[in-house]
Design a protein around this motif. Structure first.
Motif, mmCIF file in Angstrom:
data_model
loop_
_atom_site.group_PDB
_atom_site.id
_atom_site.type_symbol
_atom_site.label_atom_id
_atom_site.label_comp_id
_atom_site.label_asym_id
_atom_site.label_seq_id
_atom_site.Cartn_x
_atom_site.Cartn_y
_atom_site.Cartn_z
ATOM 1 N N THR A 120 15.478 -13.724 -10.473
ATOM 2 C CA THR A 120 16.314 -13.479 -9.295
ATOM 3 C C THR A 120 16.603 -12.000 -9.082
ATOM 4 O OG1 THR A 120 18.288 -13.866 -10.615
ATOM 5 C CG2 THR A 120 17.419 -15.734 -9.376
ATOM 6 N N SER A 121 16.434 -11.178 -10.109
ATOM 7 C CA SER A 121 16.708 -9.752 -9.965
ATOM 8 C C SER A 121 15.440 -8.909 -9.812
ATOM 9 C CB SER A 121 17.519 -9.246 -11.162
ATOM 10 O OG SER A 121 16.764 -9.368 -12.338
ATOM 11 N N ILE A 122 14.282 -9.547 -9.808
ATOM 12 C CA ILE A 122 13.015 -8.819 -9.689
ATOM 13 C C ILE A 122 12.696 -8.578 -8.219
ATOM 14 C CG2 ILE A 122 10.522 -8.976 -10.037
ATOM 15 C CD1 ILE A 122 11.075 -10.506 -12.600
ATOM 16 N N MET A 123 12.364 -7.312 -7.901
ATOM 17 C CA MET A 123 11.951 -6.966 -6.535
ATOM 18 C C MET A 123 10.433 -6.834 -6.421
ATOM 19 S SD MET A 123 14.679 -4.186 -5.031
ATOM 20 C CE MET A 123 13.393 -3.032 -4.920
ATOM 21 N N LEU A 124 9.797 -6.294 -7.466
ATOM 22 C CA LEU A 124 8.381 -5.976 -7.377
ATOM 23 C C LEU A 124 7.720 -6.157 -8.730
ATOM 24 C CD1 LEU A 124 6.056 -4.433 -5.702
ATOM 25 C CD2 LEU A 124 6.859 -2.436 -6.926
ATOM 26 N N VAL A 125 6.540 -6.754 -8.728
ATOM 27 C CA VAL A 125 5.701 -6.848 -9.924
ATOM 28 C C VAL A 125 4.332 -6.311 -9.525
ATOM 29 C CG1 VAL A 125 4.640 -8.367 -11.617
ATOM 30 C CG2 VAL A 125 6.905 -8.901 -10.750
ATOM 31 N N CYS A 126 3.876 -5.276 -10.222
ATOM 32 C CA CYS A 126 2.566 -4.714 -9.893
ATOM 33 C C CYS A 126 1.837 -4.362 -11.184
ATOM 34 C CB CYS A 126 2.689 -3.503 -8.985
ATOM 35 S SG CYS A 126 3.466 -2.088 -9.739
ATOM 36 N N PRO A 127 0.512 -4.425 -11.160
ATOM 37 C CA PRO A 127 -0.247 -4.052 -12.352
ATOM 38 C C PRO A 127 -0.138 -2.555 -12.603
ATOM 39 C CG PRO A 127 -1.721 -4.486 -10.529
ATOM 40 C CD PRO A 127 -0.343 -4.852 -10.067
ATOM 41 N N THR A 128 -0.124 -2.166 -13.862
ATOM 42 C CA THR A 128 -0.052 -0.763 -14.226
ATOM 43 C C THR A 128 -1.366 -0.061 -13.914
ATOM 44 O OG1 THR A 128 1.442 -1.368 -15.996
ATOM 45 C CG2 THR A 128 0.523 0.824 -16.105
ATOM 46 N N ASN A 129 -2.456 -0.788 -14.030
ATOM 47 C CA ASN A 129 -3.778 -0.237 -13.750
ATOM 48 C C ASN A 129 -3.866 0.121 -12.267
ATOM 49 O OD1 ASN A 129 -6.263 0.569 -14.527
ATOM 50 N ND2 ASN A 129 -7.173 -1.474 -14.585
ATOM 51 N N GLY A 130 -4.091 1.387 -11.949
ATOM 52 C CA GLY A 130 -4.183 1.823 -10.563
ATOM 53 C C GLY A 130 -2.842 2.226 -9.971
ATOM 54 N N PHE A 131 -1.806 2.277 -10.786
ATOM 55 C CA PHE A 131 -0.470 2.644 -10.318
ATOM 56 C C PHE A 131 -0.249 4.115 -10.628
ATOM 57 C CE2 PHE A 131 4.122 3.130 -10.905
ATOM 58 C CZ PHE A 131 4.599 2.538 -9.752
ATOM 59 N N GLU A 132 -0.261 4.953 -9.611
ATOM 60 C CA GLU A 132 -0.008 6.369 -9.818
ATOM 61 C C GLU A 132 0.738 6.917 -8.614
ATOM 62 O OE1 GLU A 132 -4.033 8.539 -8.346
ATOM 63 O OE2 GLU A 132 -4.137 7.524 -10.287
ATOM 64 N N GLU A 133 1.543 7.912 -8.851
ATOM 65 C CA GLU A 133 2.336 8.510 -7.795
ATOM 66 C C GLU A 133 1.472 9.481 -6.998
ATOM 67 O OE1 GLU A 133 6.491 11.006 -7.306
ATOM 68 O OE2 GLU A 133 6.011 10.038 -9.205
ATOM 69 N N ILE A 134 1.601 9.432 -5.681
ATOM 70 C CA ILE A 134 0.861 10.344 -4.821
ATOM 71 C C ILE A 134 1.855 11.205 -4.057
ATOM 72 C CG2 ILE A 134 -1.100 8.786 -4.578
ATOM 73 C CD1 ILE A 134 -0.013 8.112 -1.758
ATOM 74 N N ALA A 135 1.359 12.289 -3.512
ATOM 75 C CA ALA A 135 2.211 13.166 -2.708
ATOM 76 C C ALA A 135 2.580 12.457 -1.418
ATOM 77 C CB ALA A 135 1.472 14.467 -2.405
ATOM 78 N N ASN A 136 3.777 12.728 -0.939
ATOM 79 C CA ASN A 136 4.258 12.114 0.287
ATOM 80 C C ASN A 136 3.579 12.787 1.482
ATOM 81 O OD1 ASN A 136 5.651 11.079 2.437
ATOM 82 N ND2 ASN A 136 7.672 11.414 1.548
ATOM 83 N N PRO A 137 2.707 12.083 2.205
ATOM 84 C CA PRO A 137 2.000 12.719 3.323
ATOM 85 C C PRO A 137 2.923 13.042 4.500
ATOM 86 C CG PRO A 137 1.455 10.398 3.208
ATOM 87 C CD PRO A 137 2.281 10.722 2.004
ATOM 88 N N PHE A 138 4.015 12.323 4.638
ATOM 89 C CA PHE A 138 4.939 12.550 5.741
ATOM 90 C C PHE A 138 5.786 13.800 5.508
ATOM 91 C CE2 PHE A 138 4.183 7.965 5.523
ATOM 92 C CZ PHE A 138 3.533 7.807 6.744
ATOM 93 N N LEU A 139 6.053 14.117 4.247
ATOM 94 C CA LEU A 139 6.826 15.311 3.918
ATOM 95 C C LEU A 139 6.070 16.563 4.326
ATOM 96 C CD1 LEU A 139 9.419 16.308 2.584
ATOM 97 C CD2 LEU A 139 8.166 16.412 0.437
ATOM 98 N N GLN A 140 4.768 16.595 4.132
ATOM 99 C CA GLN A 140 3.946 17.742 4.495
ATOM 100 C C GLN A 140 3.944 17.948 6.010
ATOM 101 O OE1 GLN A 140 0.197 16.834 2.778
ATOM 102 N NE2 GLN A 140 0.872 17.223 0.687
ATOM 103 N N GLU A 141 3.891 16.852 6.771
ATOM 104 C CA GLU A 141 3.898 16.962 8.224
ATOM 105 C C GLU A 141 5.210 17.535 8.731
ATOM 106 O OE1 GLU A 141 2.919 13.231 9.949
ATOM 107 O OE2 GLU A 141 0.998 13.101 8.915
ATOM 108 N N ASP A 142 6.317 17.116 8.124
ATOM 109 C CA ASP A 142 7.633 17.610 8.543
ATOM 110 C C ASP A 142 7.770 19.095 8.279
ATOM 111 O OD1 ASP A 142 8.326 15.109 9.387
ATOM 112 O OD2 ASP A 142 9.476 14.592 7.590
ATOM 113 N N GLU A 143 7.238 19.586 7.151
ATOM 114 C CA GLU A 143 7.323 20.998 6.815
ATOM 115 C C GLU A 143 6.506 21.842 7.799
ATOM 116 O OE1 GLU A 143 6.102 21.358 2.771
ATOM 117 O OE2 GLU A 143 7.960 20.517 1.985
#
Length: 147
Positions: A120-143
């Motif tokens: 009941t407290s779980i929001m998201l379950v995802c595999p660790t394989n292929g899970f990596e943080e990427i740069a926010n593309p919208f932040l670059q556009e705003d700058e």
């Protein structure tokens, strides 16, 4: 009281998907044994409820990352699950929050070992394989727009 029992059976059967006239005919057939009619209806309702939306069986014995409602995140090897999406994780690590900004996670972890994650407290379950943080593309556009 027999009339009330019959009405209860008719309402139960109509909720189970039968038409009002069909439910009334069924109630007449089972008028002597209304408990059996209710039991059959309850069993058919249970069969419908057991259908799961998520198929997490493909993540068993694989490393997964789990996000919880309060903002916590853990990573571990999923060993088991049930119909309520309660998960059993082994070699679990919790990602600690930043002291400056509690909404951000750091790379620091603390080992938890074997854990049970309440569904009941779980929001998201995802595999660790292929899970990596990427740069926010919208932040670059705003700058670029600000310049």
């Amino acid at each position: 009281s027999r009339v009330h029992e019959r009405r209860r059976v008719v309402s139960r059967l109509s909720r189970a998907g039968e038409t009002e006239s069909g439910a009334d005919a069924t109630a007449q057939r089972w008028s002597g044994d209304w408990k059996e009619a209710i039991a059959r209806t309850a069993m058919s309702e249970e069969k419908r409820k057991k259908v799961t939306v998520l198929d997490v069986s493909k993540y068993v014995d694989r490393s997964v990352r789990v996000k919880f409602m309060g903002g916590r995140e853990v990573e571990g090897i999923m060993k088991s699950y049930d119909a309520l999406l309660n998960l059993v994780l082994d070699d679990t690590k919790e990602f600690l929050k930043s002291a400056d900004d509690p909404s951000k996670l750091t790379d620091e972890t603390r080992p938890l070992g074997l854990t049970v994650c309440r569904g009941t407290s779980i929001m998201l379950v995802c595999p660790t394989n292929g899970f990596e943080e990427i740069a926010n593309p919208f932040l670059q556009e705003d700058e670029e727009e600000a310049d």
